[in-house]
Motif scaffolding. Structure first.
Motif, PDB file in Angstrom:
ATOM      1  N   PHE A  20       0.670  -1.255  -0.119  1.00 28.71           N
ATOM      2  CA  PHE A  20       0.083  -0.155   0.095  1.00 28.71           C
ATOM      3  C   PHE A  20       0.978   1.374   0.037  1.00 28.71           C
ATOM      4  O   PHE A  20       0.725   2.230  -0.827  1.00 28.71           O
ATOM      5  CB  PHE A  20      -0.938  -0.107   1.178  1.00 28.71           C
ATOM      6  CG  PHE A  20      -1.887   1.226   0.938  1.00 28.71           C
ATOM      7  CD1 PHE A  20      -2.944   1.028   0.547  1.00 28.71           C
ATOM      8  CD2 PHE A  20      -1.682   2.384   1.817  1.00 28.71           C
ATOM      9  CE1 PHE A  20      -4.052   2.126   0.571  1.00 28.71           C
ATOM     10  CE2 PHE A  20      -2.711   3.210   2.200  1.00 28.71           C
ATOM     11  CZ  PHE A  20      -3.778   3.200   1.200  1.00 28.71           C
ATOM     12  N   LYS A  21       1.921   1.255   0.791  1.00 27.51           N
ATOM     13  CA  LYS A  21       2.829   2.381   1.032  1.00 27.51           C
ATOM     14  C   LYS A  21       3.679   2.438  -0.213  1.00 27.51           C
ATOM     15  O   LYS A  21       3.898   3.668  -0.544  1.00 27.51           O
ATOM     16  CB  LYS A  21       3.627   2.355   2.151  1.00 27.51           C
ATOM     17  CG  LYS A  21       2.893   2.408   3.560  1.00 27.51           C
ATOM     18  CD  LYS A  21       4.076   1.824   4.540  1.00 27.51           C
ATOM     19  CE  LYS A  21       3.166   2.069   5.989  1.00 27.51           C
ATOM     20  NZ  LYS A  21       4.206   1.598   7.146  1.00 27.51           N
ATOM     21  N   ALA A  25      -1.770   6.855  -5.161  1.00 24.21           N
ATOM     22  CA  ALA A  25      -3.482   6.613  -5.120  1.00 24.21           C
ATOM     23  C   ALA A  25      -4.027   6.105  -6.555  1.00 24.21           C
ATOM     24  O   ALA A  25      -4.904   5.444  -6.742  1.00 24.21           O
ATOM     25  CB  ALA A  25      -4.116   8.082  -5.081  1.00 24.21           C
ATOM     26  N   LYS A  88      -9.925  12.506  -2.901  1.00 25.65           N
ATOM     27  CA  LYS A  88      -8.513  11.996  -2.539  1.00 25.65           C
ATOM     28  C   LYS A  88      -8.182  12.936  -1.295  1.00 25.65           C
ATOM     29  O   LYS A  88      -8.480  14.094  -1.261  1.00 25.65           O
ATOM     30  CB  LYS A  88      -7.498  12.743  -3.609  1.00 25.65           C
ATOM     31  CG  LYS A  88      -7.840  11.824  -4.583  1.00 25.65           C
ATOM     32  CD  LYS A  88      -6.655  11.968  -5.833  1.00 25.65           C
ATOM     33  CE  LYS A  88      -6.820  10.756  -6.888  1.00 25.65           C
ATOM     34  NZ  LYS A  88      -5.429  10.989  -7.937  1.00 25.65           N
ATOM     35  N   SER A  91      -3.579   9.683   3.421  1.00 25.35           N
ATOM     36  CA  SER A  91      -3.885   8.254   4.287  1.00 25.35           C
ATOM     37  C   SER A  91      -3.418   8.331   5.725  1.00 25.35           C
ATOM     38  O   SER A  91      -2.433   8.925   6.083  1.00 25.35           O
ATOM     39  CB  SER A  91      -3.032   7.211   3.575  1.00 25.35           C
ATOM     40  OG  SER A  91      -2.876   6.045   4.140  1.00 25.35           O
ATOM     41  N   GLU A  97      -1.154  10.684  -0.370  1.00 25.94           N
ATOM     42  CA  GLU A  97      -2.387  10.711  -1.182  1.00 25.94           C
ATOM     43  C   GLU A  97      -2.814   9.376  -1.297  1.00 25.94           C
ATOM     44  O   GLU A  97      -2.179   8.396  -1.826  1.00 25.94           O
ATOM     45  CB  GLU A  97      -2.032  11.709  -2.240  1.00 25.94           C
ATOM     46  CG  GLU A  97      -3.619  11.703  -2.894  1.00 25.94           C
ATOM     47  CD  GLU A  97      -3.438  12.491  -4.371  1.00 25.94           C
ATOM     48  OE1 GLU A  97      -4.103  13.568  -4.227  1.00 25.94           O
ATOM     49  OE2 GLU A  97      -2.837  11.909  -5.237  1.00 25.94           O
ATOM     50  N   CYS A  98      -4.125   9.147  -0.819  1.00 20.95           N
ATOM     51  CA  CYS A  98      -4.752   7.946  -1.092  1.00 20.95           C
ATOM     52  C   CYS A  98      -6.219   8.391  -1.738  1.00 20.95           C
ATOM     53  O   CYS A  98      -6.811   9.581  -1.616  1.00 20.95           O
ATOM     54  CB  CYS A  98      -4.880   7.171  -0.097  1.00 20.95           C
ATOM     55  SG  CYS A  98      -6.065   7.776   1.425  1.00 20.95           S
ATOM     56  N   GLU A 116      -9.460   3.593   2.542  1.00 20.69           N
ATOM     57  CA  GLU A 116      -8.559   4.222   1.674  1.00 20.69           C
ATOM     58  C   GLU A 116      -8.169   3.191   0.824  1.00 20.69           C
ATOM     59  O   GLU A 116      -7.861   1.896   1.118  1.00 20.69           O
ATOM     60  CB  GLU A 116      -7.102   4.575   2.690  1.00 20.69           C
ATOM     61  CG  GLU A 116      -7.576   5.354   3.687  1.00 20.69           C
ATOM     62  CD  GLU A 116      -6.527   6.012   4.579  1.00 20.69           C
ATOM     63  OE1 GLU A 116      -6.555   6.759   5.367  1.00 20.69           O
ATOM     64  OE2 GLU A 116      -5.367   5.266   4.365  1.00 20.69           O
ATOM     65  N   ARG A 118      -5.507   2.410  -2.809  1.00 20.42           N
ATOM     66  CA  ARG A 118      -4.238   2.681  -3.933  1.00 20.42           C
ATOM     67  C   ARG A 118      -4.403   1.788  -5.035  1.00 20.42           C
ATOM     68  O   ARG A 118      -4.681   0.758  -4.685  1.00 20.42           O
ATOM     69  CB  ARG A 118      -3.189   3.082  -3.155  1.00 20.42           C
ATOM     70  CG  ARG A 118      -2.897   4.086  -2.190  1.00 20.42           C
ATOM     71  CD  ARG A 118      -1.591   4.536  -1.822  1.00 20.42           C
ATOM     72  NE  ARG A 118      -1.534   5.671  -1.067  1.00 20.42           N
ATOM     73  CZ  ARG A 118      -0.823   5.798   0.263  1.00 20.42           C
ATOM     74  NH1 ARG A 118      -0.007   4.699   0.591  1.00 20.42           N
ATOM     75  NH2 ARG A 118      -0.725   6.802   0.813  1.00 20.42           N
ATOM     76  N   TYR A 125      -6.975  -2.313  -7.168  1.00 18.06           N
ATOM     77  CA  TYR A 125      -6.702  -1.387  -5.801  1.00 18.06           C
ATOM     78  C   TYR A 125      -6.437  -2.222  -4.690  1.00 18.06           C
ATOM     79  O   TYR A 125      -7.233  -3.140  -4.530  1.00 18.06           O
ATOM     80  CB  TYR A 125      -7.949  -0.522  -5.748  1.00 18.06           C
ATOM     81  CG  TYR A 125      -7.796   0.586  -6.930  1.00 18.06           C
ATOM     82  CD1 TYR A 125      -7.582   1.947  -6.495  1.00 18.06           C
ATOM     83  CD2 TYR A 125      -8.544   0.417  -8.185  1.00 18.06           C
ATOM     84  CE1 TYR A 125      -7.470   3.025  -7.462  1.00 18.06           C
ATOM     85  CE2 TYR A 125      -8.558   1.334  -9.160  1.00 18.06           C
ATOM     86  CZ  TYR A 125      -8.144   2.605  -8.735  1.00 18.06           C
ATOM     87  OH  TYR A 125      -8.251   3.775  -9.908  1.00 18.06           O
ATOM     88  N   GLY A 127      -7.070  -1.823  -0.689  1.00 19.69           N
ATOM     89  CA  GLY A 127      -7.396  -0.879   0.407  1.00 19.69           C
ATOM     90  C   GLY A 127      -7.540  -1.289   1.852  1.00 19.69           C
ATOM     91  O   GLY A 127      -7.061  -2.431   2.293  1.00 19.69           O
TER      92      GLY A 127
END
Length: 146
Positions: A20-21, A25, A88, A91, A97-98, A116, A118, A125, A127
């Motif tokens: 995720f990191k 987004a 947006k 996070s 941004e996510c 959230e 990405r 995606y 989440g």
């Protein structure tokens, strides 16, 4: 690298968080996505739990990017319910941004939920689900290629 649902179900929580990191987004999605809940990540139970939730609880989300809203597909009948605002923002996981799926003003039932997402691959995606600010589970959304 392209990811798929079985790979995500096999990852542990740290690997999901790192994935995720590591991603941006992406664009706010539009259309219908098949959803998979990721509960007990990295355990032998993750796939079974995901299948049970998918049949009886939650099947995915339907986004209207132009209006900035979505509806969830829930129950064994795929009822379209539980609306969220989509926008947006930063996070809660890493301040980057996510895409936020915010139920606070649109749903009495899910008022304390914030998702959230990405983009981790084409039409795919990852989440995070929060209850207030406490993390609950992960999920993924697969959109049909355009």
């Amino acid at each position: 690298m392209a990811y798929d649902v079985p790979q995500l179900l096999g990852m542990n929580q740290q690997q999901l968080d790192d994935l995720f990191k590591a991603n941006a987004a992406g664009d706010i999605p539009n259309g219908e996505a098949k959803g998979t809940a990721i509960v007990a990540p990295g355990t032998r139970f993750s796939d079974d739990i995901a299948q049970i939730i998918n049949v009886f609880g939650w099947q995915g989300k339907i986004f209207d990017a132009q209006k900035g809203v979505l509806k969830n597909k829930i129950s064994a009948f795929g009822v379209h319910a539980i609306v969220a605002r989509v926008y947006k923002d930063k996070s809660w996981l890493d301040d980057k941004e996510c895409i936020v799926l915010d139920y606070s003003d649109t749903s009495f039932v899910a008022k304390r939920i914030r998702d959230e997402i990405r983009l981790i691959g084409p039409n795919f995606y990852l989440g995070k689900v929060y209850w207030n600010k406490d993390r609950l589970i992960d999920f993924c959304l697969q959109f049909e290629p355009r």
